[in-house]
Design an enzyme around this catalytic site. Structure first.
Site, mmCIF file in Angstrom:
data_model
loop_
_atom_site.group_PDB
_atom_site.id
_atom_site.type_symbol
_atom_site.label_atom_id
_atom_site.label_comp_id
_atom_site.label_asym_id
_atom_site.label_seq_id
_atom_site.Cartn_x
_atom_site.Cartn_y
_atom_site.Cartn_z
ATOM 1 N N PRO A 170 0.832 -1.205 0.000
ATOM 2 C CA PRO A 170 0.000 0.000 0.000
ATOM 3 C C PRO A 170 0.865 1.253 0.000
ATOM 4 O O PRO A 170 2.059 1.203 0.316
ATOM 5 C CB PRO A 170 -0.766 -0.124 1.321
ATOM 6 C CG PRO A 170 0.159 -0.894 2.199
ATOM 7 C CD PRO A 170 0.872 -1.864 1.304
ATOM 8 N N HIS A 171 0.278 2.363 -0.366
ATOM 9 C CA HIS A 171 0.999 3.642 -0.320
ATOM 10 C C HIS A 171 0.344 4.628 0.640
ATOM 11 O O HIS A 171 0.557 5.817 0.539
ATOM 12 C CB HIS A 171 1.126 4.248 -1.729
ATOM 13 C CG HIS A 171 2.352 3.769 -2.444
ATOM 14 N ND1 HIS A 171 3.422 4.571 -2.738
ATOM 15 C CD2 HIS A 171 2.674 2.544 -2.896
ATOM 16 C CE1 HIS A 171 4.356 3.888 -3.365
ATOM 17 N NE2 HIS A 171 3.929 2.639 -3.477
#
Length: 232
Positions: free
Chosen positions: A92-93
Site C-alpha cells: 500500500p501507499h
C-alpha cells in the site's frame, strides 16, 4: 540531508547468487538471469524464470513464477502458476497520509529512521493460476484452484475454484460445479506423491467432472493423507 540509499538486493550480489545456487542444489529450477531471491523458501521442482523478484516468500513445489514477476511476502501452495509481469503482495501507499510518496515511512530517502511498515502476507493456494499483468494486493487470500484473469487487480479474497477478472477483480463464474469442487477439495491431489499423480495422469488429462473425480477417488483410496510433495 543524506544521499538516498538503494537498499534493494542486487541480482549479482554474492548473497543473492548464493541463495539461487542453494535453491538449485535443493531441486528447484531458478534462472540466474536477473533473478532476485531474498529470505525465501523455494520448494523442489519449482520454476522461477528470468527477471523475477521474490522476497520473503514460500514457493510451493512444482509452481511456476513467470518472467518479470514481483512477489513480496507470498505464501504459495504447490502447482501454482503466476504468469509474467505479475505483482503479488503489492504494497500500500497509505493514501490517508499528506503525501503519496513513501519518504515518511521508508528510511531509504533519509527523512526517517524506520524501515518499511510491516504488511500482511498474501496466501496463494494450490493449483492457482494468476494471468499475465495481474496485481494482487498484500494480505489477500487466493483459494485453491482459483483463476485470476490477465490484467486483473485483486483487492479481496478469492474463493476456492473461483474465476475473477477486472479492475477491481470480480467473480466471473466458478471454475467447476459445486459437487466437483467439493470432491477436489476432499482429494487434495496436490499433496499426493508425484508417482501417484503420474500413475493416474489419464484422469488429469480429461475435463473435471463428478464421474472422473469419483474414479480418481476410487483409484487412490489407499494414498496416505500425509503431505508427501515436500519430501518427494
Amino acid at each position: 540531508m543524506p544521499r538516498t540509499v538503494n537498499m534493494w538486493p542486487r541480482p549479482f550480489a554474492l548473497k543473492n547468487l548464493a541463495a539461487i545456487l542453494r535453491h538449485r542444489r535443493q531441486g528447484a529450477t531458478v534462472s540466474m538471469n536477473q533473478v532476485i531471491v531474498e529470505s525465501s523458501v523455494v520448494e523442489r521442482n519449482a520454476l522461477i524464470l528470468d527477471h523475477a523478484l521474490v522476497r520473503g516468500c514460500s514457493i510451493g513445489a512444482y509452481s511456476l513464477i513467470g518472467r518479470f514477476t514481483s512477489l513480496y511476502k507470498v505464501d504459495g501452495g504447490p502447482f501454482a502458476g503466476i504468469a509474467e509481469k505479475t505483482t503479488v503482495g503489492a504494497l500500500p501507499h497509505w493514501p490517508e497520509l499528506p503525501t503519496t510518496h513513501v519518504f515518511p515511512v521508508n528510511h531509504e530517502f533519509g527523512f526517517c529512521d524506520a524501515p518499511w511498515p510491516d504488511v500482511p502476507a498474501t496466501s496463494i493456494g494450490a493449483d492457482v493460476w494468476i494471468g499475465a499483468g495481474a496485481t494482487v494486493r498484500a494480505g489477500v487470500r487466493i483459494g485453491h484452484g482459483a483463476i485470476v484473469a490477465a490484467g486483473a487487480v485483486v483487492t479481496r479474497d478469492v474463493d476456492d475454484y473461483e474465476v475473477v477478472a477486472g479492475v477491481p477483480a470480480r467473480r466471473i463464474r466458478m471454475r467447476f460445479p459445486e459437487e466437483v469442487v467439493a470432491l477436489l477439495l476432499e482429494l487434495r491431489w496436490w499433496e499426493w506423491p508425484p508417482t501417484t499423480l503420474k500413475e493416474h495422469i489419464d484422469l488429469f488429462q480429461q475435463p473435471a467432472s463428478v464421474e472422473t473425480m469419483r474414479e480418481l477417488k476410487r483409484r487412490t483410496a489407499a494414498v496416505p493423507p500425509a503431505r508427501m510433495l515436500r519430501s518427494a
